[in-house]
Structures are given as structure tokens and as C-alpha cells.
Design an enzyme around this catalytic site. Structure first.
Site, PDB file in Angstrom:
ATOM      1  N   SER A  90      -1.404  17.943 -21.880  1.00 44.77           N
ATOM      2  CA  SER A  90      -1.395  18.743 -23.105  1.00 44.77           C
ATOM      3  C   SER A  90      -0.717  17.977 -24.212  1.00 44.77           C
ATOM      4  O   SER A  90       0.242  17.243 -23.981  1.00 44.77           O
ATOM      5  CB  SER A  90      -0.683  20.068 -22.832  1.00 44.77           C
ATOM      6  OG  SER A  90       0.459  20.173 -23.639  1.00 44.77           O
ATOM      7  N   LYS A  91      -1.237  18.182 -25.415  1.00 45.30           N
ATOM      8  CA  LYS A  91      -0.727  17.379 -26.519  1.00 45.30           C
ATOM      9  C   LYS A  91       0.743  17.669 -26.820  1.00 45.30           C
ATOM     10  O   LYS A  91       1.405  16.894 -27.480  1.00 45.30           O
ATOM     11  CB  LYS A  91      -1.594  17.580 -27.749  1.00 45.30           C
ATOM     12  CG  LYS A  91      -1.513  18.950 -28.362  1.00 45.30           C
ATOM     13  CD  LYS A  91      -2.388  19.027 -29.585  1.00 45.30           C
ATOM     14  CE  LYS A  91      -2.333  20.436 -30.152  1.00 45.30           C
ATOM     15  NZ  LYS A  91      -3.341  20.665 -31.163  1.00 45.30           N
ATOM     16  N   ARG A  92       1.244  18.793 -26.330  1.00 48.91           N
ATOM     17  CA  ARG A  92       2.667  19.063 -26.570  1.00 48.91           C
ATOM     18  C   ARG A  92       3.551  18.149 -25.731  1.00 48.91           C
ATOM     19  O   ARG A  92       4.690  17.911 -26.065  1.00 48.91           O
ATOM     20  CB  ARG A  92       3.008  20.510 -26.264  1.00 48.91           C
ATOM     21  CG  ARG A  92       2.118  21.434 -26.985  1.00 48.91           C
ATOM     22  CD  ARG A  92       2.697  22.716 -27.477  1.00 48.91           C
ATOM     23  NE  ARG A  92       1.591  23.550 -27.906  1.00 48.91           N
ATOM     24  CZ  ARG A  92       0.850  23.320 -28.980  1.00 48.91           C
ATOM     25  NH1 ARG A  92       1.141  22.341 -29.792  1.00 48.91           N
ATOM     26  NH2 ARG A  92      -0.176  24.077 -29.277  1.00 48.91           N
TER      27      ARG A  92
END
Ligand code: GLU
Length: 484
Positions: free
Chosen positions: A252-254
Site C-alpha cells: 500500500s502506498k501508505r
């Protein structure tokens, strides 16, 4: 029958490595069988789709080395290849479904639907349409329409029985029709939803095989019903597991850079990235060299070897492959050409030069001034981060910025400046004082070329990564007390 596969990205954000992975699998399968690979833009979500995202998707997939036989940029006999240009086509199929009694007009207001959802949630039920408008007779429907009541068109779903989704690798997956919602097919503005457009297009574009992310498996029963209602043969389906981190959590980009642009900016070679993704799709066999080009990946591609457990996106492995390409596969002239293309191509060079010129005394100042633009991780000293902000203010500013930058529809200096103004206001600080720690986090120094331009040039993923590092140094995310 010619094998035809497709990739159907929605242009709603930065191009994702998962799109390249799915694209590669569809490409390899089509080419292995002498078939065709199509690119279709699924921009039915008018609010979230942007031309900028579409351009970035096409550019980065081309950069990856994928080519398509038909698509919005190359045309083809089944066009247009952008769903927003196909509204009239979808309308004819909605009319067919309505006429055959497979779909119905639903006049329920958003308030009623919301109340229904709340009640279902309170009763511990999954949210689903309760079928009220199905009980209306033709006269009632005509009356409401004549009165100008807005409506959507929903598909009918059998009350009982099971739908069997045959997945090429997972085998038969059964869904009870009771758990399938009466999906909206056409919105009140007359535009289709993803589900209708996807089925109509896969049929009209003569797609024979669909390899797509596993998040779509629960949509498959709705799609199969639509194929049945329309009297069409569905394509063969395979749902691909999402890429995972080495700790098995979802990529996930987080947590990690997921944008193709990040890997491009970080200086990964497209053939190395694709080789890496190709190995996730079809691991090397005993004794086989892991370095292989696209043509070879096509030749050895086997659906049976695509893993159904989440393949691990291990950056250390990608680094190893990239290093081997740089050292073993590029002759000196190609290497020079790659460096030139990576770092200093036309427009980017002009923009950087324009920003640097007023800030240097000697050309030799350029190296240190601009090093941060050509680096991956940069060293940051925590003492320099704070500037005039208290520790909690620094953490709040970084936390807010990370959330706001993710939400920006367009990544450019102007939009970035807007975020800084908002944060400064929320913290009751001068924008200059808020910007200083960001200078340090992004450029490694408190004086450099202008911050907002630097951030635009670096790209959202690299900025996110540097801010995440700074936030970790500053003590971790803040619980925001200011209104976000
Ligand atoms: N537009 C969908 C996406 O963005 C495509 C899903 C499919 O391949 O059916 O992933």
C-alpha cells in the site's frame, strides 16, 4: 479464435506497479498464444478520473515496454477505447436489459438508500438494495418517470440458487445469489457504472481472457449474470492475488512506494522492473537464469505457474536484478544513453536549470544544490528538521501533509503550495516556518531551489517516502487536534 486480452485501468491516480504486473500477465498470455493485447481506459468514475492520470498511465506502461495492439492512443477496429466516449453504446444495452425484464428502474432517493444502509448495518446485515422499486407496476413506473423523478437502472438478481465463477487457477468459486446485490448499471445521469461498461466492452472488444486483480472476484457473479441476460459467452477469468510486502501485508502506498513513477525516478531500468514482475508471475525454474527479456518471458509464460498466494514485492530482489542489468546488460554507450534519459531529459532539464541558475555562483555549485533530485534516500539531521516549530507542531504538519498530498488530484507546485497554506493556517504559523522542515526533509538542506517546484519534480511517491522518513525521525504520526 484469436486470443484477446486487455488491461483496463481506471485513470484515478498515479500508475501503480500492480497495473504493470496485471498488464504484463495479460500481455504475456496474449502473445504466447499469438493473440492481441488491448488497452482500455475505464473512466466511468467521472469525479475521480483525470486526463493527467490517463496520460501518466499510458506513458509509464509504454516506459515499461508494454505495447498494445489497440488502445486510445493507437486506435483500432473496436474503438473508442475510452469508456467516457461510449455512453451511447451502453444505453442500447440498458434498454435491451429493461425490455427483457432483466433490469428495472429504481427511483429510491439517496436519503432512503442511506436509511436502508444504516438499518441493515444496525441489524448486522451486509448492505444491499431491498428491492422496493421491483414491486412497482408499469403504471407506477410510468407515473414516476412522467413526474420527472430521477432514477437509476439496476440489474435483477435471482432470489436463490448459486452462481459458479470458474476461475482459471482457483477452479469453481460459488456465490449464493442471495448475497449478490442488485447492482446499479446506469446512474441517474445516464452514464454506466463500471460493471455494465466492463461487460459490454469485454464482449464488443472480443476479449477472450481476463486476468485481473482479485479485488474484482466478488463482482464476477454480477458480470456473469449480465453475460447470461445479454446472451453472450463470457471471457475466461482469472483473478490475480494482490502484490504483498515481505511481511505479507498488502502493498500500500501508505507504507511503500507503489507508483511506477517512483521506480522510474529512482533509476530502476524498465526491463529490470518488468523482469522482476515477470518472475513474480512465473518464477524461474530450476537452473534457469533469472535475467530474461520480455520476449523470453512471453515464451515461457504458463498460466498454471502464476501463484495464487500473494507474490512478494521484495525490493531487495528488484535491486539485485536492476544491478545485474546495469552491470551485465548495458554496454557503455547504452549506459550513457540511459543515464541521460533518466536524469536530464528535455523539459525536466530546462525546468531544473531555470530554477538553479539564479542560485549559483559557479557551475560547480550545481552538484550539491541539486543532488537531492538525483538521490533515493537522503540523509536528514533531526535537529535541523524542527526550525521554529514545536515537536508536536512538526509532527502535526508532517502528518497533515502526508494525508493531504495523497488526496491531491493533480501533483503540481501550485496544488502543493495550497496544502502548505492550509497547514500553516491550521497551525496558526507562517507558511515560511511550516515550509522549513519540509525543505530539510525533501532536499536535505534548509536552502535549495524552491520547495514546491522541487516536490513536483521529485514526484509524489519520492516526496511521500521522504516525509515518512522525516516523520519517523520526528517521533511518528501526530493525533491531529486541529480540524483536518
Ligand atoms: N477498471 C478496473 C481497474 O481499474 C478493471 C477491472 C477489470 O479488469 O475488470 O482495475
Amino acid at each position: 479464435m484469436t486470443v484477446r486480452t486487455r488491461i483496463a485501468p481506471s485513470p484515478t491516480g498515479d500508475p501503480h506497479v500492480g497495473t504493470a504486473y496485471v498488464g504484463l500477465i495479460n500481455y504475456c498470455f496474449a502473445k504466447k498464444h499469438g493473440g492481441e493485447f488491448i488497452l482500455r481506459i475505464e473512466d466511468t468514475d467521472q469525479q475521480r478520473s483525470t486526463a493527467e492520470s490517463e496520460r501518466a498511465i499510458l506513458e509509464t506502461l509504454h516506459w515499461c515496454g508494454l505495447t498494445w495492439d489497440e488502445g486510445p492512443d493507437v486506435g483500432g477496429p473496436h474503438g473508442p477505447y475510452r469508456q467516457s466516449e461510449r455512453s451511447a453504446i451502453y444505453r442500447t444495452y440498458v434498454d435491451k436489459l429493461l425490455a427483457a425484464g432483466h433490469a428495472f428502474k429504481c427511483f429510491c432517493t439517496p436519503q432512503r438508500l442511506e436509511e436502508m444502509r444504516v438499518a441493515q448495518r444496525a441489524a448486522g446485515q451486509p448492505s444491499h438494495y431491498d428491492g422496493l422499486c421491483l414491486t412497482y407496476d408499469a403504471a407506477e413506473v410510468a407515473r414516476r418517470e412522467a413526474a420527472g423523478e430521477p432514477f437509476v437502472v439496476r440489474m435483477k438478481v435471482p432470489n436463490d440458487g448459486v452462481c459458479v465463477v470458474s476461475d482459471l487457477r482457483r477452479g469453481d468459486i460459488e456465490f449464493e445469489y442471495k448475497s449478490v446485490d442488485m447492482q446499479v448499471l446506469m446512474k441517474s445521469d445516464g452514464l454506466p457504472t463500471y460493471h455494465l461498461a466492463n461487460v459490454v466492452d469485454d464482449h464488443l472488444m472480443e476479449i477472450t481472457h481476463v486476468f485481473r486483480g482479485e479485488e474484482w472476484v466478488s463482482s464476477a457473479p454480477k458480470h456473469l449474470l449480465l453475460y447470461r441476460y445479454l446472451g453472450w459467452e463470457p471471457p475466461k477469468l482469472m483473478h490475480l492475488p494482490l502484490l504483498r510486502n515481505p511481511d505479507k501485508s498488502k502493498l500500500s502506498k501508505r507504507k511503500n512506494p507503489t507508483g511506477i513513477l517512483f521506480y522510474q525516478r529512482m533509476g530502476y531500468l524498465p526491463e529490470a522492473l518488468m523482469n522482476f514482475l515477470g518472475l513474480l508471475a512465473n518464477a524461474a525454474r530450476e537452473g534457469e537464469d533469472e535475467l530474461m527479456d520480455l520476449a523470453h518471458m512471453v515464451k515461457r509464460f504458463e498460466v498454471e505457474h502464476v501463484p495464487i498466494g500473494g507474490p512478494v514485492f521484495d525490493v531487495a530482489k528488484l535491486d539485485w536484478i536492476n544491478a545485474r542489468y546495469i552491470r551485465e546488460r548495458l554496454d557503455a554507450a547504452t549506459f550513457v544513453e540511459r543515464v541521460r534519459r533518466w536524469a536530464i531529459t528535455g523539459e525536466r532539464l530546462e525546468r531544473i536549470a531555470g530554477l538553479a541558475q539564479p542560485r549559483i555562483e559557479r557551475l560547480s555549485d550545481l552538484g550539491l544544490l541539486l543532488a537531492f533530485l538525483f538521490a533515493g534516500r537522503i540523509p536528514v539531521r533531526v535537529e535541523e528538521l524542527r526550525g521554529k516549530l514545536a515537536e508536536n507542531e512538526l509532527r502535526s504538519a508532517l502528518t497533515m501533509a502526508l494525508a493531504d498530498f495523497d488526496a491531491l488530484p493533480a501533483w503540481n507546485a501550485f496544488a502543493i503550495e495550497g496544502v502548505f497554506k492550509r497547514i500553516a493556517e491550521a497551525l496558526g504559523k507562517k507558511p515560511r516556518d511550516v515550509a522549513r522542515p519540509f525543505y530539510v526533509a525533501i532536499t536535505g538542506s534548509s536552502t535549495s531551489i524552491p520547495l514546491y517546484d522541487s516536490m513536483e519534480l521529485l514526484g509524489r511517491d519520492i516526496v511521500r517516502e521522504r516525509l515518512r522518513n522525516a516523520l519517523a525521525l520526528a517521533g511518528g504520526p501526530a493525533k491531529l487536534e486541529v480540524p483536518a
